[in-house]
Write an enzyme that holds these catalytic residues in place. Structure first.
Site, short mmCIF file in Angstrom:
data_model
loop_
_atom_site.label_atom_id
_atom_site.label_comp_id
_atom_site.label_asym_id
_atom_site.label_seq_id
_atom_site.Cartn_x
_atom_site.Cartn_y
_atom_site.Cartn_z
N LYS A 1 0.88 -1.19 0.00
CA LYS A 1 0.00 0.00 0.00
C LYS A 1 0.90 1.22 0.00
CE LYS A 1 -4.31 -1.59 1.58
NZ LYS A 1 -4.59 -1.96 2.96
N HIS B 1 1.79 6.84 2.60
CA HIS B 1 1.23 8.17 2.36
C HIS B 1 1.46 9.10 3.56
CE1 HIS B 1 -2.23 7.29 4.92
NE2 HIS B 1 -2.16 6.08 4.40
N HIS C 1 1.11 8.28 7.25
CA HIS C 1 2.16 7.56 7.97
C HIS C 1 3.27 8.47 8.46
CE1 HIS C 1 0.73 3.91 5.60
NE2 HIS C 1 0.53 3.62 6.87
N1 ARG Z 1 -0.11 -1.19 10.02
C1 ARG Z 1 -0.97 -0.40 10.85
C2 ARG Z 1 -1.59 0.71 10.02
O1 ARG Z 1 -1.03 1.16 9.04
C3 ARG Z 1 -0.28 0.20 12.03
C4 ARG Z 1 0.33 -0.79 12.99
C5 ARG Z 1 0.60 -0.18 14.32
N2 ARG Z 1 1.21 -1.07 15.24
C6 ARG Z 1 0.60 -2.11 15.87
N3 ARG Z 1 1.30 -2.88 16.65
N4 ARG Z 1 -0.68 -2.32 15.72
O2 ARG Z 1 -2.65 1.19 10.38
#
Ligand code: ARG
Length: 565
Positions: A125, A128, A131
């Site tokens: 993905k 963006h 992040h």
């Molecule tokens: N990949 C997730 C997102 O982009 C964030 C992960 C954050 N960390 C976790 N341990 N849940 O929304």
């Protein structure tokens, strides 16, 4: 010397209290006539059962030793503390000179470990602007805690596992081409993924096939895993380009896939602890007693979920790093997710559930709307950072076209502007992206702080360097503007501590703007390179200390401090 602490100790001694209970009450009065520090006695009204001004008068009466202060007097509900200005200046300046680059470092965290889970984008993905916040807030917290003596473990918990990769494999099998993916990377993967969703609406059997692919991934099927690994590598390559530009690093890239073979044991543990119940074919942990919807652990098709992996990861991290705190830096819209699975950890009987901290942040939006993947209107991080550098280059070419090394400076200032703008706002606040605001050299911005730092460097260069501290007469730093600068310098370690305790890098960003403003007033009010050697040396010493603290504070935020701009 921690002057606030000294003031609190004196009050504690006179009032028969424990200094640790009252040390955070000490304030810095807005008006210098009210002293350099003040103790607000209404904070003691409850325990002492008296009117605050009576308390102030009584405590002041009992103070026999003024310690480092030159005057201590009660005024209404406050006890005001005055420092001897030249002794104060000498104390602060000598401390900074002897600590050098380490000024602000504390030992609060010695022997303690903080795990920070940040950035954590999703494979295949686009990386963006949304992040950006997790990446820069997490990176700043890492450096802030490190400065306080904690051992930090930075983890990129990549979203690299889940049914969406089954969909991506199916989509690739149907419409993908190796050449296109190799050439266009994530954007090609995203476009076949979007196509999958469109087509699956018409033909639900696609979803079944996607699910089957994911089951294969979970079972270790070679074809499924090698495609997944390929998508992974392509994505990481793009992410790392962005991290490189931002100067962000991680200790581990242990994403969700890392827990694939570790989840079964945790699911079993949940079963053994009688926490799993069946609900319409899925396995859940009921959270009704905590007034939350259930936490889904296993889907009807047997697949695990985001929460299953987070629970497994937390247990793994506790066992591996024995953390004192584990921070999760994500958008505020994941509040419920974290509250739910933190509760599951608590129900499992782990007392360290209290050490799991969600550090949420608000949305970033463009002036014309939200930045979301679903709506397809994304601004890519990389494009944004490149644009920042380009715009800064334009400003440099306008204002200072002959600047040596201007490409590098444009990078440091442009990217610094984006980072600073993000960190200047309190975490929870939503941010509306604005180039004009963040690149304003006179605003409350990264470029303003960097410019102030460069100004300090240039004065020092003209003077032929910083003076010998042993020869500096600090009584030359007692005018209001100098005292303000010195007070600001003195408060740096306390600001770092506050930023850490509130998980709020904006405390440091705001401090830097305040310090830069105090310095610019000092610079405006005083002729630094004057003929009087005593004055010149003292002022240069102050300039050098400001230079160092600005550089150090910017570094905590992940921003470079060019010497010329
Ligand atoms: N990949 C997730 C997102 O982009 C964030 C992960 C954050 N960390 C976790 N341990 N849940 O929304």
């Amino acid at each position: 010397m921690d002057f606030k602490y000294e003031a609190a100790s004196i009050v504690a001694g006179a009032a028969g209290l424990d200094v640790n209970d009252i040390k955070d009450y000490v304030e810095v009065p807005a008006k210098p006539e009210m002293g350099d520090y003040a103790f607000p006695c209404f904070r003691l009204a409850k325990v002492m059962r008296k009117a605050p001004n009576m308390i102030a008068a009584e405590i002041a009466e009992k103070i026999t030793d003024k310690g480092v202060f030159s005057k201590i007097e009660p005024v209404a509900a406050y006890i005001n503390f005055f420092t001897d200005k030249s002794a104060y200046a000498a104390e602060v300046m000598k401390k900074i000179a002897s600590d050098g680059e380490n000024y602000g470092s504390l030992a609060d965290g010695s022997g303690k470990t903080i795990v920070i889970d940040y950035s954590s984008p999703n494979i295949a993905k686009p990386f963006h602007v949304g992040h950006l916040r997790s990446t820069v807030i997490g990176g700043a917290l890492y450096r802030i805690f490190e400065k306080l003596g904690y051992k930090c473990v930075g983890i990129n918990h990549l979203g690299d596992w889940g049914t969406q990769f089954g969909k991506l494999i199916e989509a690739y099998k149907l419409w993908g081409s190796k050449e296109e993916v190799e050439e266009k990377g994530i954007s090609e993967l995203t476009s076949i993924y979007v196509k999958f969703h469109e087509e699956a609406e018409k033909d639900p059997s696609l979803d079944d096939r996607a699910r089957a692919w994911f089951v294969k991934m979970q079972d270790g099927d070679e074809e499924a895993l090698s495609l997944w690994k390929w998508f992974y590598d392509i994505s990481i390559k793009e992410f790392e380009r962005v991290y490189e530009k931002l100067g962000v690093k991680f200790d581990y890239y242990t994403g969700e896939s890392f827990y694939n073979d570790k989840m079964a044991a945790v699911v079993q543990e949940l079963k053994d602890k009688n926490l799993l119940t069946e609900s319409n074919g899925a396995m859940i942990v009921d959270l009704e007693d905590a007034k939350m919807p259930p936490c889904l652990i296993i889907r009807t098709d047997g697949g695990t979920l985001y929460a299953t992996r987070d629970i497994t990861a937390a247990i793994y991290r506790k066992n591996t790093y024995d953390f004192d705190k584990c921070l999760y830096v994500t958008a505020i819209d994941q509040n419920l997710h974290f509250a739910q699975w933190f509760k599951v950890i608590e129900k499992m009987g782990y007392d360290w559930a209290k050490d799991l901290v969600h550090v949420p942040f608000g949305l970033v939006s463009l002036e014309d709307g939200k930045l979301s993947t679903r709506k397809g209107k994304v601004v890519l991080m990389e494009d944004l950072l490149d644009e920042a550098v380009k715009k800064t280059m334009g400003i440099i070419n306008d204002k200072n076209p002959d600047l040596p090394g201007k490409e590098e400076v444009a990078k440091q200032v442009g990217i610094g502007a984006v980072i600073f703008d993000d960190l200047y706002n309190g975490r929870i606040k939503d941010i509306v992206f604005s180039w004009d605001r963040m690149l304003n050299f006179d605003g409350e911005t990264g470029p303003y702080v960097q410019y102030t730092h460069a100004r300090a460097c240039s004065v020092l260069k003209k003077a032929g360097g910083a003076p010998d501290m042993a020869k500096v007469d600090f009584s030359a730093l007692t005018d209001d503007a100098s005292v303000d600068v010195i007070k600001m310098l003195e408060s740096y370690p306390a600001k770092i501590r506050e930023a850490a305790s509130r998980y709020e890098p904006s405390v440091v960003a705001r401090y830097l703007v305040d310090l830069a403003q105090a310095f610019n007033k000092f610079y405006h009010d005083n002729v630094i390179l004057c003929d009087d050697e005593r004055l010149r040396n003292a002022r240069l010493a102050a300039v050098d200390a400001v230079r160092m603290v600005l550089k150090s504070g910017l570094a905590l935020l992940g921003i470079k401090a060019p010497e010329r701009m």
